[in-house]
Design a protein around this motif. Structure first.
Motif, short mmCIF file in Angstrom:
data_model
loop_
_atom_site.label_atom_id
_atom_site.label_comp_id
_atom_site.label_asym_id
_atom_site.label_seq_id
_atom_site.Cartn_x
_atom_site.Cartn_y
_atom_site.Cartn_z
N TYR A 1 -5.58 13.17 2.31
CA TYR A 1 -5.64 12.68 3.69
C TYR A 1 -5.17 13.74 4.68
CZ TYR A 1 -0.80 11.27 2.33
OH TYR A 1 0.48 11.22 1.85
N ASP B 1 0.83 -1.21 0.00
CA ASP B 1 0.00 0.00 0.00
C ASP B 1 0.86 1.26 0.00
OD1 ASP B 1 -2.30 -1.51 0.04
OD2 ASP B 1 -2.52 -1.42 2.22
N SER C 1 -9.56 6.36 7.87
CA SER C 1 -11.02 6.43 7.71
C SER C 1 -11.70 6.81 9.01
CB SER C 1 -11.57 5.09 7.20
OG SER C 1 -11.17 4.85 5.87
N THR D 1 -5.21 4.43 3.09
CA THR D 1 -4.25 3.54 3.76
C THR D 1 -3.22 4.32 4.57
OG1 THR D 1 -2.65 3.46 1.93
CG2 THR D 1 -4.49 1.89 1.87
N TYR E 1 -2.80 14.67 -1.21
CA TYR E 1 -3.48 13.45 -1.64
C TYR E 1 -4.85 13.29 -0.99
CZ TYR E 1 1.21 12.53 -3.31
OH TYR E 1 2.43 12.63 -3.95
N THR F 1 -11.45 11.84 -2.18
CA THR F 1 -11.66 12.05 -3.61
C THR F 1 -11.76 13.54 -3.92
OG1 THR F 1 -12.79 9.93 -3.84
CG2 THR F 1 -13.18 11.57 -5.56
N GLN G 1 -1.07 6.86 -3.38
CA GLN G 1 -1.96 6.30 -4.39
C GLN G 1 -3.26 5.79 -3.80
OE1 GLN G 1 0.81 3.34 -5.85
NE2 GLN G 1 1.52 4.67 -7.51
N GLN G 2 -3.23 5.43 -2.53
CA GLN G 2 -4.41 4.91 -1.83
C GLN G 2 -4.54 5.68 -0.51
OE1 GLN G 2 -2.24 1.18 -2.21
NE2 GLN G 2 -4.14 0.18 -2.77
N ARG H 1 -14.34 8.26 1.90
CA ARG H 1 -14.03 8.08 0.48
C ARG H 1 -14.33 9.36 -0.29
NH1 ARG H 1 -10.74 4.95 -1.84
NH2 ARG H 1 -11.52 3.25 -0.53
#
Length: 298
Positions: free
Chosen positions: A133, A13, A219, A21, A131, A245, A17-18, A241
């Motif tokens: 987060y 991870d 999250s 995570t 990103y 985004t 990119q994620q 999410r």
């Protein structure tokens, strides 16, 4: 043959990119990140460069060699010319560091070592990162002894990490005299670099946690922040999410969310850390101090 790739070892991870995570999986024992692999690094009495690593991890019978010898053989600067940088967030994840520092045909090579740092704890930076987060940031915590990760970066790598941290963080030189840091070998460092949040760290929306602990489930953190502010829900809701985004795709949204943190009164400044020296800053005078300069004479 032993497969030492990041993916095989469970470090697939990449938070960049994620985003949900974040902060990614950190290393928990001394490691040499190289060619997208993790090679075990064995502590030895004395300086980091004398620690041993097997330069042929696919051959368990191959003799171990000093780290500085291996770095030189790989065509990279040895440890005396590298800069110790403390990670409190995703830079402790080899997958994230590999992503940040590798170029096509030139994968990153970085020694990474867990180190106990005294007087520092991990909170949540009072800003929304590129990103999407909410990243970690350090804060002063007298009496704390926090396991963190120090990466030994060469000059080019340090500049690359600086570019990912500014302007939301400031790189300062954390003095070992005030914030002791102890290597697994027992070596004490005179200092190491640390990225400090320019906007401070977050408290919990209900004010019960000052600061709000960082480094946990992203999250859960975003869910808690959304629940604490109707303005954040309108901007970034209804769920984590949607948050990452929207924030990851629009700098204006990130700026607006960061401003809401301030206006809600959730940001706690960290003036003590921001007062630490700032030698070797991007565009500034002087050079960043090397491991040699930040080690006690043997």
């Amino acid at each position: 043959m032993t497969d030492r790739t990041l993916k095989t070892l469970g470090f697939a991870d990449v938070p960049a990119q994620q985003p949900l995570t974040y902060p990614g999986r950190p290393i928990t024992h001394p490691t040499l990140l190289t060619t997208g692999e993790l090679w075990d690094l064995t502590p030895a009495p004395g300086r980091l460069g004398t620690w041993t690593v097997n330069p042929r991890p696919d051959d368990n019978e191959a003799p171990a060699e000093p780290l500085d010898t291996v770095l030189t053989q790989l065509g990279h600067p040895p440890t005396p010319h590298r800069h110790p940088v403390i990670a409190v967030g995703s830079n402790a994840s080899p997958a994230q560091l590999h992503h940040k520092l590798s170029r096509p045909g030139h994968p990153a090579t970085v020694p990474m070592v867990p180190v106990d740092v005294h007087g520092i704890a991990v909170g949540c930076s009072a800003h929304i990162g590129r990103y999407g987060y909410v990243a970690s940031a350090p804060y002063t915590a007298p009496g704390a002894r926090t396991p963190l990760v120090i990466s030994w970066l060469d000059a080019e790598q340090l500049a690359a990490v600086d570019a990912t941290e500014y302007p939301n963080y400031r790189r300062v030189l954390l003095p070992g005299s005030q914030y002791p840091m102890v290597m697994p070998s027992g070596e004490r460092l005179r200092g190491a670099y640390l990225y400090v949040g320019e906007r401070g760290v977050l408290m919990s929306p209900d004010g019960t946690e000052r600061p709000l602990p960082g480094g946990g489930d992203q999250s859960a953190l975003l869910t808690r922040l959304l629940a604490g502010s109707p303005r954040l829900r309108a901007l970034l809701g209804p769920d984590p999410r949607a948050w990452v985004t929207r924030a990851g795709g629009d700098p204006a949204v990130r700026s607006a969310g960061t401003r809401i943190f301030q206006e809600e009164g959730w940001a706690l400044p960290q003036p003590d850390l921001l007062r630490c020296p700032e030698d070797g800053q991007p565009g500034g005078p002087g050079r960043a101090k090397s491991y040699d300069a930040l080690s006690f004479p043997e």
